[in-house]
Motif scaffolding. Structure first.
Motif: not given
Length: 375
Positions: A256-281
């Motif tokens: 619901c969050q990803l399919e209904e949002s006009d722009v995609i938002t996310f949270h990540n409190y991990g190091p750079l590599e974790e944030a990078r994986k989120c963005v890529e996905n």
């Protein structure tokens, strides 16, 4: 007399026109990826923080009339401007609307005026699924010493969230706020519900057992209510756990969050590599991406290098916390079970002390070096 009669007719017609205009707003649909990217192209790089005044323990204390503190807001947003921040993410609460809707709208207007003077836009958050599930309007409790977010409250509280009969009241809140600011250029984004299904381990004994189910029902309703008002700003609700690599494994809430949002938002409190994986996905949705929560120093989520990465990738970036204050988010999440008696050796969140001195001057210099290169 003829002039007065004509004037009365004109005023009557003007009043009718206003009412008709408000009642005949055409609902809008989910933005297409092209619409979302067109909106994004007109924005500055959205970089900033999750903002609460250092004098407020939670959303209610920040916005209620007795504790409203525009002097502190102005001072602290000036520090945000000096960092090069262009946006702040700010939490509201449904009880503010229930008890003093006109006062809330006036104070939101004043907040937007102050932020605009500092060339800062605002992302408002309407609901929040994190921390104390039993909010109470009025005087808020004092912080428990050395404990992270000891007084932050959910919106709506558990008693309202579980009650289907309360939906009309919550719809009135959502549409009343959005209708008032639906074409306000100073409002950049509407974040409808922060971490709706967060189980909040610190309150596990009193949390709703079916929280994820009822929160999802409210989120779906909220997207409908918001679109009925046809805001010019994008609507979103951020995914907050994992990296969403496999679409087949998304929960019903995440879909619901990803399919209904006009722009995609996310949270990540991990190091750079974790944030990078989120963005890529999350690129697969072909929409602008904003990270609306990051930066927990002991967990490896730091401005350097993550802020630089977000900037290079065109990702919006909002770190948690700004000025050390009554939320006490310089302390880590484990402060609920580990006894702290003094300032932690490494701050968890936040950038400044209450006197405006930076926690880490080198960190502030790095932030400025990144924001100075903003398009």
């Amino acid at each position: 007399m003829k002039y007065l009669a004509n004037l009365a007719v004109l005023l009557l017609l003007a009043g009718c026109t206003t009412t008709t205009s408000e009642n005949s707003i055409a609902p809008r649909g989910h933005w297409t990826p092209e619409q979302a990217r067109a909106w994004h192209a007109k924005q500055p790089w959205l970089v900033g923080c999750n903002f609460s005044t250092s004098t407020a323990i939670n959303q209610l204390e920040m916005w209620q009339a007795d504790t409203w503190d525009p002097v502190t807001i102005d001072r602290e947003l000036a520090w945000a401007q000096d960092l090069g921040f262009t946006s702040v993410r700010v939490f509201l609460h449904d009880l503010l609307w229930e008890h003093d809707r006109q006062g809330l709208l006036r104070r939101m207007e004043q907040f937007l005026q102050i932020a605009d003077r500092h060339h800062i836009g605002v992302m408002f958050v309407l609901f929040d699924g994190v921390w104390d599930p039993f909010p109470k309007y009025g005087k808020q409790r004092e912080p428990r010493p050395h404990i992270h977010n000891s007084g932050w409250v959910q919106s709506p509280g558990a008693d309202i969230l579980k009650d289907p009969a309360a939906r009309a009241r919550l719809k009135d809140y959502v549409q009343g706020v959005l209708r008032h600011f639906r074409n306000d250029r100073r409002v950049q984004v509407w974040d409808l519900f922060n971490e709706p299904d967060n189980p909040v381990p610190q309150y596990q004994e009193v949390e709703l057992k079916n929280k994820a189910e009822v929160a999802l029902a409210l989120l779906k309703d909220t997207f409908v209510w918001a679109r009925e008002v046809n805001p010019s700003q994008p609507l979103t609700c951020g995914v907050w756990i994992g990296n969403w690599a496999d679409p087949a494994k998304l929960t019903a809430m995440e879909r619901c969050q990803l399919e209904e949002s006009d722009v995609i938002t996310f949270h990540n409190y991990g190091p750079l590599e974790e944030a990078r994986k989120c963005v890529e996905n999350l690129r697969r949705y072909q929409r602008p991406i904003l990270c609306t929560e990051y930066m927990a120093r002991p967990q490896g989520s730091r401005f350097d290098p993550i802020l630089g990465y977000f900037k290079a990738e065109g990702i919006g970036a909002y770190n948690w916390g700004f000025v050390d204050g009554k939320t006490q988010t310089i302390y880590p999440w484990d402060s609920w079970r580990t006894n702290y008696t003094a300032e932690p050796p490494v701050w968890f969140h936040d950038i400044f002390r209450r006197n405006g001195a930076p926690y880490d001057p080198k960190e502030v210099s790095y932030i400025k070096s990144v924001t100075a290169k903003s398009p």
